[in-house]
Design an enzyme around this catalytic site. Sequence first.
Site, short mmCIF file in Angstrom:
data_model
loop_
_atom_site.label_atom_id
_atom_site.label_comp_id
_atom_site.label_asym_id
_atom_site.label_seq_id
_atom_site.Cartn_x
_atom_site.Cartn_y
_atom_site.Cartn_z
N HIS A 159 -0.41 -0.50 -9.85
CA HIS A 159 -0.37 -1.94 -10.10
C HIS A 159 0.00 -2.26 -11.54
CE1 HIS A 159 -1.96 -1.97 -6.08
NE2 HIS A 159 -1.33 -3.13 -6.01
N ARG A 195 0.30 -11.91 -4.41
CA ARG A 195 -0.88 -11.02 -4.40
C ARG A 195 -2.03 -11.81 -5.01
NH1 ARG A 195 3.21 -7.04 -6.12
NH2 ARG A 195 3.16 -5.25 -4.71
N ARG A 216 -0.76 -13.76 0.43
CA ARG A 216 -1.44 -12.62 1.05
C ARG A 216 -2.92 -12.68 0.70
NH1 ARG A 216 -0.07 -6.57 -0.63
NH2 ARG A 216 -1.36 -7.13 -2.40
N GLU A 243 1.91 -1.37 6.63
CA GLU A 243 1.79 -0.41 5.53
C GLU A 243 0.90 0.79 5.88
OE1 GLU A 243 0.41 -2.50 2.03
OE2 GLU A 243 -1.17 -3.55 3.11
N ASN A 280 5.22 0.35 -0.51
CA ASN A 280 4.42 1.12 -1.49
C ASN A 280 3.32 1.89 -0.77
OD1 ASN A 280 5.94 -0.40 -3.22
ND2 ASN A 280 4.30 -1.81 -3.75
N ASP A 281 2.61 1.17 0.08
CA ASP A 281 1.52 1.83 0.79
C ASP A 281 2.02 2.61 2.00
OD1 ASP A 281 -0.89 1.44 -0.63
OD2 ASP A 281 -0.75 -0.70 -0.18
N CYS A 291 8.47 -6.22 1.33
CA CYS A 291 7.99 -6.76 0.06
C CYS A 291 7.48 -5.67 -0.88
CB CYS A 291 6.91 -7.81 0.28
SG CYS A 291 5.42 -7.14 1.03
C1 PEP Z 1 2.97 -2.52 -0.61
O1 PEP Z 1 2.03 -1.77 -0.33
O2 PEP Z 1 4.16 -2.19 -0.52
C2 PEP Z 1 2.69 -3.88 -1.10
C3 PEP Z 1 3.67 -4.75 -1.25
O3 PEP Z 1 1.41 -4.20 -1.42
P1 PEP Z 1 0.64 -3.71 -2.73
O4 PEP Z 1 1.64 -3.06 -3.64
O5 PEP Z 1 0.00 -4.90 -3.33
O6 PEP Z 1 -0.35 -2.73 -2.19
MG MG Z 2 0.07 -2.54 -0.09
#
Ligand code: PEP
Ligand code: MG
Length: 585
Positions: free
Chosen positions: A199, A306, A342, A441, A464-465, A512
């Site tokens: 993050h 977020r 979200r 995710e 990302n996740d 996203c």
């Molecule tokens: C992701 O996981 O791709 C996402 C957009 O959420 P975050 O990065 O906030 O976990």
């Molecule tokens: Mg995520």
Amino acid sequence: MSEKENIEEIRLNGIEASPGICIGKAYLVDKEGVDVVEKYFIDKKNLDNELKRFKTAVKQAVNDLKQIIENIPKDVRNYTGIIETHVALLRDRKLYDKTIETIKTERVNAEWALKKVVAGIKVMFLSINDPYLKERSNDISYVSDRIMKILMGSEEVNIGKIDKRVILVAKDLSPADTSQIQLDKIMGFVTDRGGKTSHTGIIARTLEIPAVLGLGNATKIIHNDDTLIIDGSTGVVIVNPSERTLNKYKEIETREEEHKAHLTLESYFKAKTIDGFSLPVMGNIELPEEVPSVLNHGGDGIGLYRTEFQYLTRSDFPSEEELFDKYKTVVESIAPKPVTIRTLDINGDKALVSSNGFDEPNPALGLRAIRYCLERPEIFITQLKAILRAAAFGNVRILFPMISSIDEIRETKKYLNEAADLLEKEGKAYNKNIPFGIMIEVPSTVIMADAMADEADFFSIGTNDLIQYTLAIDRVNMGVAHLYQPFHPAILRMIKHVTDVCKAKGIKVFVCGEMAGDPLNVPVLLGLGIDELSMNSQSIPAVKNMIRSLKIEDTKKLMKEILKQTTTNDVIKLVEASFGNIISK
Ligand code: PEP
Ligand code: MG
């Protein structure tokens, strides 16, 4: 030869987390200790408050130690002596009175006064030959650290109070730290830990601050006030650069800024491929203050808001009114463009300041996001009410993170209805008819995509996740950062499965995650059939530029070939051979 010429230039390589070049002075943040203390002056009118702050901190330290003594089992009570000494030391004239006097006479903050007084006492102790008395210097450190930690609160170093333009160098920065950053002060980030999709990386990109993360030992090599060059596009940090290196980077910095300005101008127009296919390119935000950045970079709306950052810097939970206030600001300032709010994605690498004291052994696999909200309905419903109320002021979609089963969706809907019923009873304006989306995710959601599609109005793929959980790669562990591959054939096949399901079921599918923000990924995502992309605002111009250089037909053809590949490298080679020339233009 001058002293400066004698200093050797050091080149460090880390993870390129946020693009751009910056040149400035290092400011070390030692979050794990209390060594770095800022000095600031106290107005006459605030002097009493500052004294009170110090006295209260000492009082709390005394109480804490007394509590510790209380809790020591009776049969080992003879160990309490040393702690009682510490209680007495907290009120020692040399420490307590002298700090109060320093605050008053020098008009400085309590932390600085304490640090100064302690340094003086330590020098005195160390000059004594008696080993016992020398040892007592440690006791002074112990008690002063205790007061210092209380004074500094859980954040220990208050980044929000830095009053000069610097490059932050830290072992790590929590989302709570980064959310306090003042844009006019912090020019860049350098950290020992963290990766591209941590993050810290995401916030750095959102705030358009160049960042190189995961350097391992930067805090050991870099000193306060060292001159640094950060190249966030290549992951290079140069410590004490030579004149020649400095000039070279100043030139690159100017060139990059010109190129960026050119792309930004074009980004206000819709992104359409050569053969006429257009799709929205949206911005991701963490804070309402970032909405102008999305608009300034030509964003077609907000694809991911977020919301967790409003919860991270405090020890209590925000009220419905506080949340509503922020959401309404975002909704109104982007309207009539859409905003995808979200719900709370807390824990994982975004832990609350006041968690319940339980350290999860595997936070990424723990009570995170929707799981946390479903366990704490009062917190969840408060947020849902605020979102439904804000939805009465513009174009809102609601999105739920980390869904892993149909049961979670159904339970979520139950709470959403409950929130609407409460608002109805309270007679507050709200809008319940908003698109209901889930994040894709977790691998189980991909496998269940067809059933999930019957329950949702849209999907948003959080790459990302999805990469973290599919490839079993911790997104903040730099030891496995090289294995974090968006072009891994498993990831591409999963996305293809999801887009096929969405087409068959007639719902939209967005991306996203950070994958959406790299222009080289765009032909692949278009070929896979994604309907909308959302990214940090800085990436919008380059992504729109890429879309304008493509033909949707070519991306579909490429996709057929890509899906035959079995290794990440083969996919990269294919994409670079087909579209790499557009990037290097
Ligand atoms: C992701 O996981 O791709 C996402 C957009 O959420 P975050 O990065 O906030 O976990
Ligand atoms: Mg995520």
